[in-house]
Structure formats: structure tokens, C-alpha cells
Design a protein around this motif. Structure first.
Motif, short mmCIF file in Angstrom:
data_model
loop_
_atom_site.label_atom_id
_atom_site.label_comp_id
_atom_site.label_asym_id
_atom_site.label_seq_id
_atom_site.Cartn_x
_atom_site.Cartn_y
_atom_site.Cartn_z
N GLY A 15 0.79 -1.22 0.00
CA GLY A 15 0.00 0.00 0.00
C GLY A 15 0.82 1.27 0.00
O GLY A 15 0.28 2.36 -0.09
N VAL A 16 2.15 1.12 0.08
CA VAL A 16 3.05 2.28 0.08
C VAL A 16 4.08 2.17 -1.04
O VAL A 16 4.24 3.09 -1.84
N VAL A 17 4.77 1.05 -1.11
CA VAL A 17 5.69 0.80 -2.23
C VAL A 17 4.97 0.04 -3.34
O VAL A 17 5.10 0.37 -4.51
N MET A 18 4.21 -0.98 -2.94
CA MET A 18 3.46 -1.78 -3.90
C MET A 18 1.97 -1.65 -3.67
O MET A 18 1.51 -1.57 -2.52
N ASP A 19 1.21 -1.62 -4.75
CA ASP A 19 -0.24 -1.45 -4.69
C ASP A 19 -0.90 -2.82 -4.46
O ASP A 19 -1.52 -3.38 -5.35
N THR A 20 -0.75 -3.33 -3.24
CA THR A 20 -1.21 -4.68 -2.93
C THR A 20 -2.27 -4.74 -1.83
O THR A 20 -2.89 -5.79 -1.64
N GLU A 21 -2.49 -3.64 -1.11
CA GLU A 21 -3.37 -3.71 0.05
C GLU A 21 -4.80 -4.11 -0.29
O GLU A 21 -5.45 -4.81 0.47
N SER A 22 -5.29 -3.66 -1.44
CA SER A 22 -6.66 -4.02 -1.79
C SER A 22 -6.78 -5.54 -1.99
O SER A 22 -7.82 -6.13 -1.67
N GLN A 23 -5.70 -6.15 -2.47
CA GLN A 23 -5.71 -7.60 -2.65
C GLN A 23 -5.71 -8.31 -1.30
O GLN A 23 -6.45 -9.28 -1.09
N TYR A 24 -4.89 -7.82 -0.37
CA TYR A 24 -4.88 -8.40 0.97
C TYR A 24 -6.22 -8.19 1.68
O TYR A 24 -6.66 -9.05 2.46
N SER A 25 -6.85 -7.06 1.43
CA SER A 25 -8.15 -6.81 2.05
C SER A 25 -9.16 -7.88 1.65
O SER A 25 -9.95 -8.36 2.48
N GLU A 26 -9.13 -8.26 0.39
CA GLU A 26 -10.04 -9.30 -0.10
C GLU A 26 -9.76 -10.63 0.61
O GLU A 26 -10.69 -11.34 1.01
N PHE A 27 -8.48 -10.95 0.76
CA PHE A 27 -8.11 -12.21 1.41
C PHE A 27 -8.58 -12.23 2.86
O PHE A 27 -9.24 -13.18 3.31
N TRP A 28 -8.23 -11.17 3.63
CA TRP A 28 -8.56 -11.17 5.05
C TRP A 28 -10.05 -10.94 5.30
O TRP A 28 -10.60 -11.38 6.32
N GLU A 29 -10.73 -10.31 4.36
CA GLU A 29 -12.19 -10.20 4.47
C GLU A 29 -12.81 -11.60 4.39
O GLU A 29 -13.72 -11.94 5.17
N GLU A 79 0.17 -15.69 -6.46
CA GLU A 79 -0.59 -15.23 -7.61
C GLU A 79 -0.89 -13.73 -7.57
O GLU A 79 -1.55 -13.20 -8.47
N MET A 80 -0.38 -13.03 -6.55
CA MET A 80 -0.67 -11.60 -6.43
C MET A 80 -0.03 -10.79 -7.55
O MET A 80 0.98 -11.19 -8.13
N ASP A 81 -0.62 -9.64 -7.79
CA ASP A 81 -0.11 -8.69 -8.78
C ASP A 81 0.69 -7.62 -8.05
O ASP A 81 0.12 -6.86 -7.26
N TYR A 82 1.99 -7.58 -8.28
CA TYR A 82 2.86 -6.62 -7.58
C TYR A 82 3.19 -5.45 -8.51
O TYR A 82 4.07 -5.55 -9.36
N GLN A 83 2.45 -4.35 -8.32
CA GLN A 83 2.67 -3.14 -9.12
C GLN A 83 3.07 -2.00 -8.19
O GLN A 83 2.51 -1.82 -7.12
N TYR A 84 4.05 -1.20 -8.64
CA TYR A 84 4.50 -0.06 -7.84
C TYR A 84 3.40 0.98 -7.67
O TYR A 84 2.61 1.23 -8.58
N ILE A 85 3.37 1.61 -6.50
CA ILE A 85 2.54 2.80 -6.29
C ILE A 85 3.07 3.88 -7.23
O ILE A 85 4.29 4.09 -7.33
N PRO A 86 2.21 4.58 -7.97
CA PRO A 86 2.68 5.59 -8.93
C PRO A 86 3.64 6.61 -8.33
O PRO A 86 3.37 7.19 -7.28
#
Length: 216
Positions: A15-29, A79-86
Motif C-alpha cells: 500500500g506504500v511501495v506496492m499497490d497490494t493492500e486491496s488484494q490483501y483486504s479481499e483475502f482477510w475479508e 498469484e498476487m499482482d505486484y505493481q509499484y505505487i505511482p
């Protein structure tokens, strides 16, 4: 600031370096609905915390469930998508050009980060240091991880900037008595503005000069 000591920029990862938090939110939800259906927004409670703390706090005595969650999480992270925060890459380059020490300070463990390195091998050299969950005993919101970041670079807390997106992480930076920059990548700006010295949507157009203005 103490001009005799280095300046340090300490970055949370997801959520800071990589835009992954939304993916983790889905998992932990999903895990929350399965194991703690009585708890609303379970995913928000665990953000920024180590897996060990999550298990100790919410799955104590549930060894079988912990093993199932770990297996599911490992598959998910593969299987996560690891994309940099803009803008984060250019910002880190600018910091380092000005002599700022940089570190990732994450609640993720070394095993998870190894998966990231397979996708982004440049991460191992982009930062001066990467501190994972194995380096500290107390998870965010405790300040231990960020205090360790300051110690690693031989500097003082007043010379440190923390970049965070989660409530637990922002509180960790505050408790470490460092300047906290909030990223509204996970939570809306209005929900974190009182927990940070500055809130930005991402790093596009953000520079070392703008960072230093937060100390004026």
C-alpha cells in the motif's frame, strides 16, 4: 533536525511501495467471514500487523485453522499482482540523490518478500535496507520497527520520515515520534488526516524538497 545525523525515509511496503493492500483486504475479508463472522470489517483490524500477531490475537489455540490460513495465504501471494505505487520509484531515486537513507519496514515476513523479489529483483538493491517481521518482536502499532529503522542508520527519530497507509502503521510512526506521511491508497484521506503530518494520494510529483517542507 540534527544535521550531524543522516536523514532516513522508512517505507511500509504493501500500500506504500506496492499497490497490494486491496488484494490483501479481499483475502482477510474472506478469512474474517469464515472464522470470525461476528466481527465486521475484520480485514481492517489486521492491516499492518505481522502474521504472528494476527494468529496470537485472533486465532489463539486454533492451530489447525492457522495452518489452513497459512497455506491459503501462500497460494494467494504466489498469484498476487505486484505493481509499484505511482511515482514511488522516482521519489526514492530523488531521496537517494540527496543522501537520504531508505528502508522498507514491513510486517511481512521474509518468505513473502522472497516471492516479491522473484517479480521485482531490483528491490533488493533499490533500498539501503529491508526490515521484515523477523527483525522485531513487537508488531505495528508498536513503534519498535521504526525505532529499529532509525537505529539501523545511526540517526535520531527527528530525522526520520515514515510512509504508511494503514491505521496500525500510522500509529506506529506516531509512537516512534517521527514525521508521518500518510498514503491514501488504502483508507480515504479524511480517515487518516488526523494521524499523519501530511497525506498524499501517491508519490507522483512528490520530491525531497516537498518532503522537507513538512519539517518547517
Amino acid at each position: 533536525m540534527d544535521t550531524r545525523k543522516p536523514i532516513a525515509a522508512l517505507f511500509d511496503f504493501d500500500g506504500v511501495v506496492m499497490d497490494t493492500e486491496s488484494q490483501y483486504s479481499e483475502f482477510w475479508e474472506e478469512m474474517g467471514k469464515k472464522y470470525h463472522p461476528e466481527t465486521e470489517h475484520f480485514e481492517r483490524l489486521v492491516k499492518g500487523q505481522t502474521l504472528k500477531l494476527i494468529y496470537d490475537k485472533y486465532f489463539a489455540g486454533m492451530e489447525a485453522e492457522q495452518e489452513l490460513i497459512t497455506r491459503a495465504l501462500n497460494r494467494f501471494e504466489e498469484e498476487m499482482d505486484y505493481q509499484y505505487i505511482p511515482g514511488v520509484e522516482a521519489f526514492i531515486d530523488d531521496l537517494q540523490a540527496h543522501g537520504v537513507k531508505t528502508a522498507v519496514v514491513t510486517s511481512s515476513n521474509r518468505e513473502k518478500m522472497e516471492k516479491v523479489y522473484r517479480v521485482h529483483p531490483e528491490l533488493t538493491t533499490r533500498f539501503d535496507k529491508i526490515l521484515t517481521a523477523e527483525y522485531f518482536s513487537q508488531s505495528k502499532p508498536a513503534p519498535d520497527c521504526y525505532l529499529l529503522g532509525a537505529k539501523t542508520f545511526g540517526t535520531v527519530t527527528d530525522n526520520c520520515f515514515v510512509f504508511e497507509d494503514s491505521f496500525n502503521g500510522l500509529l506506529s510512526g506516531r509512537r516512534a515520534e517521527m514525521t508521518v506521511i500518510g498514503l491514501s491508497t488504502t483508507n480515504p484521506r479524511e480517515s487518516i488526516i488526523d494521524k499523519a503530518d501530511l497525506v498524499i494520494p501517491d508519490f507522483q510529483g512528490f520530491t525531497f524538497a516537498k518532503l522537507m517542507e513538512t519539517k518547517k
